[in-house]
Design a protein around this motif. Structure first.
Motif, short mmCIF file in Angstrom:
data_model
loop_
_atom_site.label_atom_id
_atom_site.label_comp_id
_atom_site.label_asym_id
_atom_site.label_seq_id
_atom_site.Cartn_x
_atom_site.Cartn_y
_atom_site.Cartn_z
N ILE A 297 -69.81 4.99 36.65
CA ILE A 297 -69.00 5.53 37.77
C ILE A 297 -69.66 5.15 39.09
CG2 ILE A 297 -68.30 7.63 39.01
CD1 ILE A 297 -68.03 9.09 36.40
N VAL A 298 -70.98 5.39 39.17
CA VAL A 298 -71.70 5.16 40.43
C VAL A 298 -71.83 3.65 40.71
CG1 VAL A 298 -73.86 5.52 41.68
CG2 VAL A 298 -72.91 7.37 40.29
N LYS A 299 -72.14 2.88 39.66
CA LYS A 299 -72.22 1.41 39.85
C LYS A 299 -70.90 0.88 40.38
CE LYS A 299 -75.09 0.13 35.95
NZ LYS A 299 -74.96 -0.56 34.67
N ASN A 300 -69.80 1.33 39.77
CA ASN A 300 -68.48 0.88 40.21
C ASN A 300 -68.21 1.28 41.65
OD1 ASN A 300 -67.89 -0.30 37.78
ND2 ASN A 300 -66.50 1.31 37.06
N CYS A 301 -68.59 2.52 41.99
CA CYS A 301 -68.28 3.02 43.33
C CYS A 301 -69.08 2.25 44.38
CB CYS A 301 -68.57 4.51 43.39
SG CYS A 301 -67.62 5.35 44.65
N THR B 217 -71.90 4.79 49.78
CA THR B 217 -71.83 5.92 48.86
C THR B 217 -73.03 5.96 47.92
OG1 THR B 217 -70.46 6.99 47.16
CG2 THR B 217 -70.45 4.59 47.18
N ASP B 218 -73.39 7.17 47.49
CA ASP B 218 -74.40 7.36 46.44
C ASP B 218 -73.74 7.86 45.17
OD1 ASP B 218 -76.53 6.97 48.20
OD2 ASP B 218 -76.59 9.10 48.75
N ASN B 219 -72.45 8.21 45.25
CA ASN B 219 -71.86 8.92 44.11
C ASN B 219 -70.55 8.28 43.65
OD1 ASN B 219 -70.08 9.89 46.10
ND2 ASN B 219 -71.07 11.87 46.25
N HIS B 220 -69.56 9.09 43.38
CA HIS B 220 -68.31 8.61 42.77
C HIS B 220 -67.20 8.42 43.80
CE1 HIS B 220 -67.95 12.76 43.59
NE2 HIS B 220 -66.66 12.78 43.26
#
Ligand SMILES: *Cc1c(COP(=O)(O)O)cnc(C)c1O
Length: 413
Positions: free
Chosen positions: A291-295, A314-317
């Motif tokens: 999720i995070v890699k994609n974001c 971003t650091d998150n989703h």
């Protein structure tokens, strides 16, 4: 009797919604696609019975199996989040937060939370919600320059207002929370500290966001966002919470029932138990990391397309786009993207000059499309579609067809 026979109208609309989900990209960051195992538990006969009370302390007969199911759910939540006590009965995130207020505060007490237009939640003291109406609410926000939480300012506000309860958590904050800084602030004014991890629970379980558990007294969450369960809420009490108040667990349980709710939705609780089992697998850790890699990939691609991202990334989703440099409102962007098959939501940006019903930003995220198995390659494609839609350089109908094609390769769970 099958639904199609009993109520063709509703059955047809459900089929249409399945088709819509199959063929479009769900990118509202608070949403996800549940597993069929979760939905099977949710649609079971467990919706039939009343189970007021708690396992082994019920007001109705015939609850042998309901007790076992709720106990399993509680044990799984305790183990997964490493907390001392849990209550899995709140109907959703807002009722969970409401129960925390009822457990700890009297009407008129001072409470503190992040303001809605700067990323907080309605239930953290915003004026139109019960939390802003029945309590004296003081609000903190983010820094005007960086859009990051200004911890020094939070401390100043807390020292002045001396709130009984402080909330930390958000619906539109793309960065990691520094729980320790909030602990220091809450401890210095002897406030209860509650973290609301509704958006990031799945990321915490996957180890891609630090857990608040060692630092706060109470944790609340929804179960249907990154945690990928049915709609629901959980309240957790930490060891630190019990140290501050040895009656905290009982206070929370009493606030939920009989304080706020009647019969719990045990079909929901069974489905939450299934979701918690899924969330404790190694596959889920991989999911959270993706999720995070994609974001992050999506964010860096959007930057290349000239988008202005709140906090620059971003650091998150989730990602918050400030659309002012593109000459389009959040509402219009949301509508155009929907036509192309990308579902996002319009959102205020910090210090938004425009009104909340026509804000300057959109919020988008990767939990649901990551559940479908999409990876970095698809994120690059999605970023260019978003850019084409916003700049109006390609008809939405054409992009709609391309998205349908991509979706065929990534079936719903
Ligand atoms: C979604 C959310 C809630 C509320 O959840 P509902 O299930 O919609 O009531 C509460 N707090 C935060 C931070 C949220 O993101």
């Amino acid at each position: 009797m099958k639904l199609k026979k009993v109520d063709e109208q509703i059955a047809k609309l459900i089929d249409k919604e399945i088709e819509r989900q199959k063929t479009s990209l769900e990118m509202i960051p608070s949403e996800n696609h549940t597993s069929s195992a979760v939905r099977e538990a949710l649609g079971s006969v467990l919706t039939d019975k009343y189970a007021e009370g708690y396992p082994k302390k019920r007001y109705y007969a015939g609850l042998e199996y309901y007790d076992k199911i709720e106990d399993i759910c509680r044990q799984r939540a305790k183990k997964l989040f490493k907390v001392a006590h849990v209550n899995v009965q709140p109907y959703s995130g807002s009722p969970a937060n409401q129960a925390v207020y009822f457990a700890l505060c009297k009407p008129g007490d001072t409470i503190m939370g992040m303001s809605l237009p700067q990323g907080g939640h309605l239930t953290h003291g915003w004026k139109v919600s019960f939390s802003g109406k029945y309590f004296k609410s003081v609000q903190y926000g983010v820094d005007k320059k960086t859009s990051l939480i200004n911890y020094d300012k939070v401390e100043k506000i807390a020292k002045k207002a001396k709130p009984k309860l402080i909330w930390v958590g958000a619906t539109a904050y793309p960065r990691i929370f520094d729980w320790k800084k909030f602990t220091k602030i809450a401890d210095s004014v002897n406030a209860y500290l509650a973290s609301d991890i509704a958006h990031i629970a799945g990321l915490i379980v996957a180890g891609v966001h630090p857990s608040p558990v060692p630092h706060v007294h109470i944790v609340t969450t929804t179960t249907h966002k990154t945690l990928r369960g049915p709609r629901g809420g959980i309240i957790m009490v930490t060891r630190k919470g019990l140290k501050k108040d040895s009656e905290l667990a009982q206070k929370i349980d009493k606030a939920v029932f009989p304080g706020l709710q009647g019969g719990p939705h045990e079909n929901n609780i069974a489905a939450i138990a299934v979701c918690l089992k899924e969330a404790s697998s190694s596959g889920f850790k991989k999911y959270g990391r993706q999720i995070v890699k994609n974001c992050k990939t999506l964010a860096s691609e959007l930057l290349k397309h000239g988008f202005d991202l709140v906090t620059k990334g971003t650091d998150n989703h989730l990602i918050l786009i400030d659309l002012r440099n593109k000459g389009i409102s959040g509402k219009e962007a949301q509508n155009r993207l929907e036509k192309a098959g990308i579902t996002v939501n319009k959102n205020t940006i910090p210090y938004d000059p425009n009104p909340p019903f026509n804000p300057s930003g959109i919020r988008l995220g990767t939990p649901a499309i990551t559940t479908r198995g999409m990876k970095e390659k698809e994120m690059r494609k999605i970023a260019s579609w978003v850019s084409e839609v916003i700049s109006n350089s390609k008809p939405c109908s054409e992009i709609r067809q391309e998205i349908k094609k991509l979706c065929q390769k990534f079936p719903l769970p």
